[in-house]
Design a protein around this motif. Structure first.
Motif, PDB file in Angstrom:
ATOM      1  N   ARG A 123       0.822  -1.193   0.000  1.00 21.23           N
ATOM      2  CA  ARG A 123       0.000   0.000   0.000  1.00 21.23           C
ATOM      3  C   ARG A 123       0.864   1.254   0.000  1.00 21.23           C
ATOM      4  N   ARG A 124       0.469   2.233  -0.824  1.00 17.54           N
ATOM      5  CA  ARG A 124       1.173   3.497  -0.844  1.00 17.54           C
ATOM      6  C   ARG A 124       0.596   4.419   0.226  1.00 17.54           C
ATOM      7  N   ALA A 163       0.864   4.846 -12.502  1.00 22.49           N
ATOM      8  CA  ALA A 163       0.175   3.817 -11.715  1.00 22.49           C
ATOM      9  C   ALA A 163       0.623   2.440 -12.195  1.00 22.49           C
ATOM     10  N   GLN A 164       0.825   1.528 -11.257  1.00 17.56           N
ATOM     11  CA  GLN A 164       1.233   0.167 -11.614  1.00 17.56           C
ATOM     12  C   GLN A 164       0.079  -0.578 -12.295  1.00 17.56           C
ATOM     13  N   TRP A 211      -1.580  -3.084 -11.496  1.00 11.07           N
ATOM     14  CA  TRP A 211      -2.653  -3.541 -10.609  1.00 11.07           C
ATOM     15  C   TRP A 211      -3.305  -2.396  -9.828  1.00 11.07           C
ATOM     16  N   GLU A 212      -2.979  -1.137 -10.184  1.00  9.34           N
ATOM     17  CA  GLU A 212      -3.444   0.007  -9.402  1.00  9.34           C
ATOM     18  C   GLU A 212      -4.421   0.887 -10.175  1.00  9.34           C
ATOM     19  N   LYS A 213      -5.266   1.562  -9.381  1.00  9.89           N
ATOM     20  CA  LYS A 213      -6.095   2.643  -9.879  1.00  9.89           C
ATOM     21  C   LYS A 213      -5.886   3.844  -8.959  1.00  9.89           C
ATOM     22  N   ALA A 214      -5.685   5.020  -9.562  1.00  8.73           N
ATOM     23  CA  ALA A 214      -5.490   6.248  -8.791  1.00  8.73           C
ATOM     24  C   ALA A 214      -6.798   7.025  -8.768  1.00  8.73           C
ATOM     25  N   PRO A 271      -4.078   1.891 -15.232  1.00  8.17           N
ATOM     26  CA  PRO A 271      -2.623   1.831 -14.983  1.00  8.17           C
ATOM     27  C   PRO A 271      -1.831   2.530 -16.088  1.00  8.17           C
ATOM     28  N   TRP A 328      -4.551   5.282  -3.748  1.00 10.62           N
ATOM     29  CA  TRP A 328      -4.111   4.310  -4.754  1.00 10.62           C
ATOM     30  C   TRP A 328      -4.767   2.977  -4.392  1.00 10.62           C
ATOM     31  N   ASP A 360      -5.475  -0.936  -4.856  1.00  9.40           N
ATOM     32  CA  ASP A 360      -4.857  -2.165  -5.343  1.00  9.40           C
ATOM     33  C   ASP A 360      -5.958  -3.145  -5.758  1.00  9.40           C
ATOM     34  N   HIS A 361      -5.927  -3.595  -7.015  1.00 12.33           N
ATOM     35  CA  HIS A 361      -6.954  -4.497  -7.539  1.00 12.33           C
ATOM     36  C   HIS A 361      -6.549  -5.974  -7.463  1.00 12.33           C
TER      37      HIS A 361
END
Length: 311
Positions: A2-3, A61-62, A64-67, A81, A96, A98-99
């Protein structure tokens, strides 16, 4: 992972900012003495502004991420991403999301069952965020919320079940927990994939009592099986006796076979009840066997040149 920094600065933005700053310094050095200092200052200020814009506006965004982007406090949309841009000062990345499938361990300590037995239960929850907007806007901290929701649901399920149902019905308990937790977390954009009970700990005294009960039950079953075996043996003997009931010749042959089996072993001692001697004429049979053994001994001594002493 987690960010915790909502204004995350990616390495790409830092690299571009560093390149622009180097270009500004080199340009200032090359222009020194050739043009007025005012223009040099304006050039450096402009390059610094451009570098700062890239540093603050460029986000990554990575996969697997949504901002979650807010503009002046209002929801603007989801980004990622990959690379995306925000307007510095006006826009902010609030979270952020994580999916990926997440794992949350949880437990219920000293929780009373339906039959008032305190138990400690450890479980693990597998869940995933399917709506990043709801997870960010509908609940303050969705990770902490799902952990507490799972723990309270576990306590509720334990209170509705007896100890025996908990020990032998883990699959049903897992399914009930999954349905209950999923019902609570669906409005947050979170879906529960599975719940697994890892361990169930009961009081030591109750565990010893259950062990003694299980041992007594096994002994009872052993005695029942032994009684059934004796009954089957008695039934077999009763059927065998019917075969000898009206056939004395067969009974004598069976008696002779039994006596032969006993005497053919070296040093064997055969004890025959007196009633059997009378009913099956085992006395005469035994005398004949003894006489046969004595004659065989005399013949052997005669062949060896010896005489059997008289009785």
């Amino acid at each position: 992972m987690r960010r915790t920094d909502n204004q995350h600065i990616p390495p790409l933005a830092g690299f571009i900012f560093a390149v622009i700053m180097v270009a500004a310094v080199l340009g200032a050095v090359l222009m020194d003495g050739r043009i007025a200092d005012l223009w040099i200052g304006l050039y450096v200020t402009l390059m610094l502004a451009v570098g700062t814009f890239f540093l603050m506006a460029l986000k990554v965004a990575q996969q697997w991420e949504k901002a979650v982007v807010l503009r002046l406090g209002k929801f603007r949309g989801l980004r990622g991403p990959g690379v995306f841009w925000v307007i510095p000062v006006l826009d902010a990345v609030s979270n952020w999301i994580d999916h990926r499938v997440m794992v949350t361990p949880f437990s219920a300590e000293k929780t009373l069952t339906k039959d008032t037995v305190p138990v400690d239960v450890d479980a693990v929850l597998f869940w995933v965020v399917w709506d990043a907007e709801k997870a960010s806007l509908e609940v303050e901290d969705y990770r902490a919320a799902i952990s507490w929701a799972a723990q309270t649901a576990l306590r509720e399920i334990i209170g509705q079940m007896s100890l025996a149902d908990i020990l032998i019905g883990r699959a049903k308990m897992d399914a009930d927990l999954q349905n209950l937790i999923d019902e609570r977390t669906t409005p947050w954009g979170i879906s529960v994939q599975s719940v697994e009970i890892r361990d169930i700990i009961i009081p030591q005294g109750l565990e010893e009592a259950m062990s003694r009960q299980a041992q007594a039950e096994r002994e009872r079953q052993a005695r029942v099986i032994l009684g059934e075996s004796e009954e089957q043996i008695a039934h077999s003997f009763a059927q065998a006796s019917e075969a000898y009931k009206n056939n004395p010749t067969a009974l004598h042959l069976r008696a002779m076979n039994m006596l032969f089996e006993g005497l053919k072993q070296k040093g064997a001692l055969v004890i025959v009840p007196s009633s059997a001697v009378d009913t099956m004429n085992l006395g005469g049979l035994t005398g004949m066997i003894s006489m046969g053994q004595q004659l065989a001994a005399q013949e052997k001594l005669a062949s060896d040149g010896l005489e059997l002493p008289e009785a």
